[in-house]
Design an enzyme around this catalytic site. Structure first.
Site, PDB file in Angstrom:
ATOM      1  N   ASP A   1       0.845  -1.193   0.000  1.00 41.43           N
ATOM      2  CA  ASP A   1       0.000   0.000   0.000  1.00 41.43           C
ATOM      3  C   ASP A   1       0.876   1.236   0.000  1.00 41.43           C
ATOM      4  O   ASP A   1       2.105   1.146   0.118  1.00 41.43           O
ATOM      5  CB  ASP A   1      -0.999   0.018   1.151  1.00 41.43           C
ATOM      6  CG  ASP A   1      -2.366   0.525   0.666  1.00 41.43           C
ATOM      7  OD1 ASP A   1      -2.413   1.645   0.118  1.00 41.43           O
ATOM      8  OD2 ASP A   1      -3.370  -0.189   0.815  1.00 41.43           O
TER       9      ASP A   1
ATOM     10  N   CYS B   1     -15.436  -1.651  -4.136  1.00 43.55           N
ATOM     11  CA  CYS B   1     -16.594  -1.712  -3.230  1.00 43.55           C
ATOM     12  C   CYS B   1     -17.605  -0.635  -3.626  1.00 43.55           C
ATOM     13  O   CYS B   1     -18.029   0.183  -2.826  1.00 43.55           O
ATOM     14  CB  CYS B   1     -16.171  -1.567  -1.767  1.00 43.55           C
ATOM     15  SG  CYS B   1     -15.218  -0.087  -1.391  1.00 43.55           S
TER      16      CYS B   1
END
Length: 455
Positions: free
Chosen positions: A289, A387
């Site tokens: 990340d 999402c």
């Protein structure tokens, strides 16, 4: 000062942080609950319900206030605006709070915050709303469908318009209804450490309500608990909070023993950890990340769950790592998105996203896909997921990627759990290689995934 006043003052402080300073509501609420750990379970529940409810119903609350206030909501002083919102929410949605208490405590709160001269205004608006609450006119469902859905479900009109271009009115309303439904917390059992039944038993002995997952054997749905960190097995790494739609990613990837899996936008690490679990101690997961903060979150979860076949590293998904070129059996690209599939859990997302920022996210997703697909070896798998329920970020990006890469879609049916495939066999897109989870139709968050294979 009464306890109720303390709680309402805390709620006001949270609202000010969210609406004026742009803070995330779940972050500020969690910080408040951590700071005031002495609060009873009942008080914590009251504070959470009042703040989360006021934020998720804000468009409707403002609509109601505007019917009775001589000054429109957007012209009011921020403190008064939020005191009125809290008051109206209590009047309309908190039956256990007497109308007199909702009005009186709001007036006291205004005075405490230095607005003694506006106590009559606050009192008058709330008393009028209280008396006429059941007769307030709402936009017509037939004549004004966009305004109706926007006000009744507190969703910005531009999002409603977008969704109505992509889905039927009934589907959109089901999605919106699902965002307000009471929901259990879904957890994934770490079967490398404990069986599902042992985890269920330990939680139930704490008084937690435990149910089966809808689609997955390793999933449990839990409710009637105070703090996730205090639950049986949390610190021991027996489970991870993760929605079943998110769990589908590792299954759809078809992970086999000794695979190298790269998760390019991994924080807080749910999908990476699930991949490590499916590897059963073999192979390797590289969880990446952008920032030290995000990677620290992944490392904390790795340590808690006890996996040794996973490495967390700081890596910008837009920067190609030559050393990993065509090395991965599986790349998981769960990319930054508008998040409109999880508004039931993160209720301020709908106020923060804009048409412009959504377009920027679509462009970012494409740029990341251009880079990270190069990590997949020939015959390897790329899972693209978000999402959200926005077609531009999902199916349209799938079509773009197929036209700009040497990847093909592969049907999902042989990779997803049999229980899921049988239950949702009417969804023909599974055979095409992608799947859109829609809240209110599927028993999950709004989520999208596609399975690509490199030729």
């Amino acid at each position: 000062m009464t306890k109720e006043m303390d709680l309402r003052e805390m709620a006001l402080a949270i609202l000010m942080e969210v609406t004026q300073n742009g803070e995330f509501s779940n972050k500020v609420l969690n910080q408040t609950l951590t700071k005031y750990q002495y609060l009873s379970k009942q008080d914590r529940a009251f504070l959470s319900r009042l703040t989360e409810g006021t934020i998720e119903r804000m468009i409707e609350l403002d609509y109601i206030i505007n019917q009775f206030s001589s000054v429109k909501v957007n012209k009011l002083k921020p403190v008064i605006r939020n005191i009125l919102r809290l008051g109206v929410y209590q009047l309309k949605y908190m039956d256990q709070v007497p109308a007199s208490a909702a009005c009186n405590e709001s007036v006291k709160l205004a005075m405490k915050k230095g607005f003694k001269n506006l106590r009559g205004f606050v009192n008058g608006v709330l008393r009028n709303i209280s008396r006429q609450l059941d007769t307030i006119p709402y936009p017509s469902k037939v004549a004004m469908p966009v305004a109706y859905l926007s006000v009744v479900y507190s969703m910005p009109e531009w999002i409603i318009k977008n969704w109505l271009e992509e889905y039927s009115f009934d589907v959109v309303e089901k999605m919106l209804q699902a965002s307000f439904a009471e929901r259990e917390t879904t957890i994934r059992c770490n079967t490398n450490k404990i069986s599902v039944e042992e985890l269920r038993k330990g939680l139930m002995e704490q008084g937690v309500l435990v149910g089966d997952g809808t689609y997955l054997e390793e999933a449990l749905k839990i409710s009637k608990y105070d703090s996730i960190q205090r639950l049986f097995g949390f610190s021991e790494g027996y489970f991870q909070v993760q929605d079943e739609s998110s769990m589908m990613v590792a299954h759809a990837a078809g992970i086999k023993k000794d695979n190298l899996v790269i998760d390019v936008c991994a924080a807080p690490g749910g999908k990476s950890l699930h991949a490590a679990q499916l590897l059963e101690g073999t192979g390797k997961v590289i969880a990446c990340d952008l920032t030290d903060y995000k990677v620290d979150l992944i490392r904390q979860n790795i340590q808690r769950l006890g996996y040794t076949n996973i490495e967390a590293r700081v890596q910008d998904a837009l920067q190609f790592d030559e050393s990993l070129a065509e090395q991965a059996d599986v790349v998981i690209a769960d990319l930054p998105c508008s998040g409109l599939g999880v508004i039931g859990k993160k209720n301020d997302i709908k106020y923060n996203i804009t048409p412009e920022s959504q377009k920027e996210l679509v462009a970012l997703q494409k740029e990341i896909l251009k880079v990270v697909n190069k990590y997949v070896k020939k015959g390897g798998t790329l899972i693209y997921s978000t999402c959200t329920v926005n077609v531009e970020e999902n199916v349209k990006n799938v079509e773009w990627f197929l036209n700009h890469s040497d990847f093909v879609l592969e049907p999902l049916t042989e990779f997803l759990p049999e229980r899921f495939v049988k239950r949702e066999e009417s969804d023909s897109t599974m055979t095409k290689g992608y799947l859109q989870f829609i809240p209110g139709i599927y028993h999950t968050d709004g989520f999208f995934l596609a399975r690509f294979v490199r030729r």
